[in-house]
Design a protein around this motif. Structure first.
Motif, PDB file in Angstrom:
ATOM      1  N   PRO A 208      -1.731   9.945  -2.668  1.00  0.00           N
ATOM      2  CA  PRO A 208      -2.945  10.163  -1.894  1.00  0.00           C
ATOM      3  C   PRO A 208      -2.630  10.216  -0.413  1.00  0.00           C
ATOM      4  O   PRO A 208      -1.565   9.788   0.024  1.00  0.00           O
ATOM      5  CB  PRO A 208      -3.781   8.919  -2.221  1.00  0.00           C
ATOM      6  N   CYS A 210      -3.732   9.452   3.755  1.00  0.00           N
ATOM      7  CA  CYS A 210      -4.270   8.331   4.520  1.00  0.00           C
ATOM      8  C   CYS A 210      -5.559   8.703   5.223  1.00  0.00           C
ATOM      9  O   CYS A 210      -5.639   8.643   6.440  1.00  0.00           O
ATOM     10  CB  CYS A 210      -3.254   7.858   5.546  1.00  0.00           C
ATOM     11  N   THR A 212      -9.273   7.451   5.117  1.00  0.00           N
ATOM     12  CA  THR A 212     -10.050   6.455   4.399  1.00  0.00           C
ATOM     13  C   THR A 212     -11.278   5.959   5.137  1.00  0.00           C
ATOM     14  O   THR A 212     -11.859   4.970   4.722  1.00  0.00           O
ATOM     15  CB  THR A 212      -9.178   5.230   4.090  1.00  0.00           C
ATOM     16  N   VAL A 217     -11.712   3.066  -1.572  1.00  0.00           N
ATOM     17  CA  VAL A 217     -10.313   3.159  -1.955  1.00  0.00           C
ATOM     18  C   VAL A 217      -9.786   4.497  -1.467  1.00  0.00           C
ATOM     19  O   VAL A 217     -10.486   5.501  -1.554  1.00  0.00           O
ATOM     20  CB  VAL A 217     -10.138   3.052  -3.487  1.00  0.00           C
ATOM     21  N   SER A 218      -8.558   4.510  -0.953  1.00  0.00           N
ATOM     22  CA  SER A 218      -8.048   5.737  -0.363  1.00  0.00           C
ATOM     23  C   SER A 218      -7.923   6.839  -1.401  1.00  0.00           C
ATOM     24  O   SER A 218      -7.440   6.624  -2.501  1.00  0.00           O
ATOM     25  CB  SER A 218      -6.674   5.485   0.269  1.00  0.00           C
ATOM     26  N   ARG A 219      -8.379   8.039  -1.055  1.00  0.00           N
ATOM     27  CA  ARG A 219      -8.288   9.216  -1.901  1.00  0.00           C
ATOM     28  C   ARG A 219      -8.009  10.426  -1.006  1.00  0.00           C
ATOM     29  O   ARG A 219      -8.358  10.429   0.167  1.00  0.00           O
ATOM     30  CB  ARG A 219      -9.611   9.477  -2.633  1.00  0.00           C
ATOM     31  N   LEU A 234       1.095   8.599   1.306  1.00  0.00           N
ATOM     32  CA  LEU A 234       1.040   7.235   0.782  1.00  0.00           C
ATOM     33  C   LEU A 234       1.559   7.316  -0.629  1.00  0.00           C
ATOM     34  O   LEU A 234       0.862   7.758  -1.532  1.00  0.00           O
ATOM     35  CB  LEU A 234      -0.399   6.717   0.804  1.00  0.00           C
ATOM     36  N   GLU A 450       1.971   0.420  -8.107  1.00  0.00           N
ATOM     37  CA  GLU A 450       1.268   1.472  -7.378  1.00  0.00           C
ATOM     38  C   GLU A 450       0.639   0.888  -6.112  1.00  0.00           C
ATOM     39  O   GLU A 450       0.121  -0.224  -6.127  1.00  0.00           O
ATOM     40  CB  GLU A 450       0.164   2.091  -8.246  1.00  0.00           C
ATOM     41  N   ASP A 452      -2.171   1.411  -2.976  1.00  0.00           N
ATOM     42  CA  ASP A 452      -3.289   2.122  -2.372  1.00  0.00           C
ATOM     43  C   ASP A 452      -3.925   1.231  -1.315  1.00  0.00           C
ATOM     44  O   ASP A 452      -3.490   0.096  -1.104  1.00  0.00           O
ATOM     45  CB  ASP A 452      -4.317   2.586  -3.423  1.00  0.00           C
TER      46      ASP A 452
END
Length: 463
Positions: A208, A210, A212, A217-219, A234, A450, A452
């Motif tokens: 994903p 950065c 945000t 949640v980062s997407r 990321l 993972e 995030d």
């Protein structure tokens, strides 16, 4: 400095720790005794230098430590997770060989590991579970032996021979050394006392970005005007199963609390938490922020709320208390004092072992101690050298070295008005390591390998 920052206990085995000790050692050659009843111990994290006149036994002592020779009497105990390395005083090289030849000979074992890692990485996407485990074992051994730092250390001793951290490659391919395998977050895959293999290795997943602002949640998302975010990759982590929620200022919003519930897998009322305030002890002035954080955490309604200071108690008792908890919550203050408390009390290995089956929540300083870049160098880059000196120290050893990135909290915080974009830009300009800057509504989460970002605020990543 302020990067804040029961009666029946279960019995648990304490994992083996690194050890170097010499007891009553004697070594002679013919009628000449070089070492006579020598005894000493070097604790984990300490560095020792052997100083003496020519012929006084310095090289002999090092050969004994490397098991290249045996003592005539006494006992030598050397136990380190990544094995031991020994650079002999003289190398088996022809007179016409170069300094680079000598360096390559000294690093021959690391070079071989680099080639094997490169070969394994080329087929990771289709690797079997057994192959992934073998790769994890090899990566652990390479990391424990300082493989990633080897060439940079050589560069620092050879001024004028090219910039540190320059192009690296496999010997024979036009370069040297091994770059980290595309992971800004690489977890060490074992703790001393456990098998040399990770509990889990995750295959790379799409990374994903950065971006945000305002998201939980980062997407990946399209750029938005006014974003105070430097966009960058990321990427996932390579890890055994460990769970970290590294916040800037505790569980200040429902998004962060929900993230912890999800990681814990059960209601707070069915779980035990241990609150570690050690870092705050080195923080001067009013501690209302600590009381507020403790009350906020206590108010979540835990089955048991324990408070544990890492200093002054027997290490076994500290580890038992940590093992009794489902969540280990480490509060803010001085990250340098916290790191020194962990290494000084020999707690790093036991804490890592505990984290294999528990959730770790960090609050500012508590979130900063897992980076391999927690060093005097990063203190200079970040501008925290005075915080280290106030403890009477000029150096600091990272107690864990799990992450290849550094976390700096309290971006845009009213408690730290100087921490704005210009401040972050100045640090990013100087930093030779990746940095996450997070505000007080944000956390970096590492879960089962993972990574995030969980947030109701803003954050920046500088690769």
């Amino acid at each position: 400095m302020r990067d804040r920052a029961r009666p029946t206990l279960p019995t648990a085995a304490v994992p083996a720790v690194a050890q170097l000790s010499v007891r009553c050692v004697t070594k002679s050659y013919g009628t000449r005794t070089l070492l006579d009843q020598v005894s000493f111990t070097v604790r984990p994290g300490e560095k020792a230098a052997v100083i003496g006149e020519n012929g006084s036994g310095k090289s002999t002592l090092l050969r004994l430590l490397a098991a290249a020779e045996a003592p005539d009497a006494g006992e030598v105990t050397v136990r380190f997770p990544g094995g031991t390395g020994h650079l002999a005083q003289t190398l088996d090289l022809d007179a016409d060989r170069t300094v680079q030849d000598a360096v390559d000979l000294a690093l021959a074992e690391l070079r071989d590991m680099e080639r094997r890692l490169r070969a394994a990485e080329a087929s990771l996407a289709d690797a079997s579970e057994e192959q992934l485990m073998a790769y994890g074992d090899l990566l652990t051994a390479y990391e424990e032996r300082g493989g990633y730092e080897a060439d940079a250390r050589v560069d620092r001793t050879r001024p004028g021979r090219g910039p540190p951290g320059g192009a690296r490659g496999v010997p024979g391919g036009g370069g040297r050394g091994l770059a980290r395998p595309g992971l800004p977050c690489t977890l060490r895959s074992r703790a001393p006392g456990t098998a040399r293999r990770p509990k889990a290795l995750t295959r790379p997943a799409p990374a994903p970005t950065c971006d945000t602002l305002g998201s939980a949640v980062s997407r990946p998302s399209a750029p938005t005007s006014g974003d105070r975010v430097l966009r960058g990759p990321l990427e996932p982590c390579l890890a055994r199963r460990m769970n970290f929620l590294m916040t800037a200022s505790g569980l200040r919003n429902e998004t962060l609390r929900d993230a912890l519930r999800d990681m814990l897998g059960k209601p707070f009322g069915s779980a035990n938490v241990v609150y570690v305030p050690t870092a705050s002890v080195a923080e001067p002035g009013d501690h209302g922020w600590l009381v507020a954080d403790m009350n906020r955490l206590y108010g979540l309604g835990w089955r048991e709320f324990d408070v544990l200071e890492l200093n002054g108690l027997p290490p076994r008792l500290v580890l038992d208390r940590l093992l009794h908890a489902d969540v280990i919550y480490v509060a803010g203050g001085s990250h340098y004092h916290l790191a020194r408390s962990i290494t000084g009390n020999g707690l790093a290995d036991g804490l890592l072992k505990a984290l294999e089956s528990r959730v770790y929540v960090g609050f500012s300083a508590g979130s900063m101690i897992f980076s391999r870049h927690l060093t005097a160098h990063s203190a200079d880059v970040i501008g925290d050298t005075a915080d280290l000196h106030v403890l009477g120290a000029t150096t600091v050893e990272p107690p864990f070295g799990l992450f290849d990135w550094y976390l700096k909290p309290h971006l845009y915080s009213p408690d730290f008005p100087e921490r704005d974009d210009a401040w972050a830009d100045r640090i990013a300009e100087r930093a030779d390591f990746p940095v996450y800057f997070i505000d007080d509504e944000t956390a970096v989460r590492v879960r089962d390998g993972e990574l995030d970002v969980v947030t109701e605020g803003r954050w920046r990543f500088h690769p």
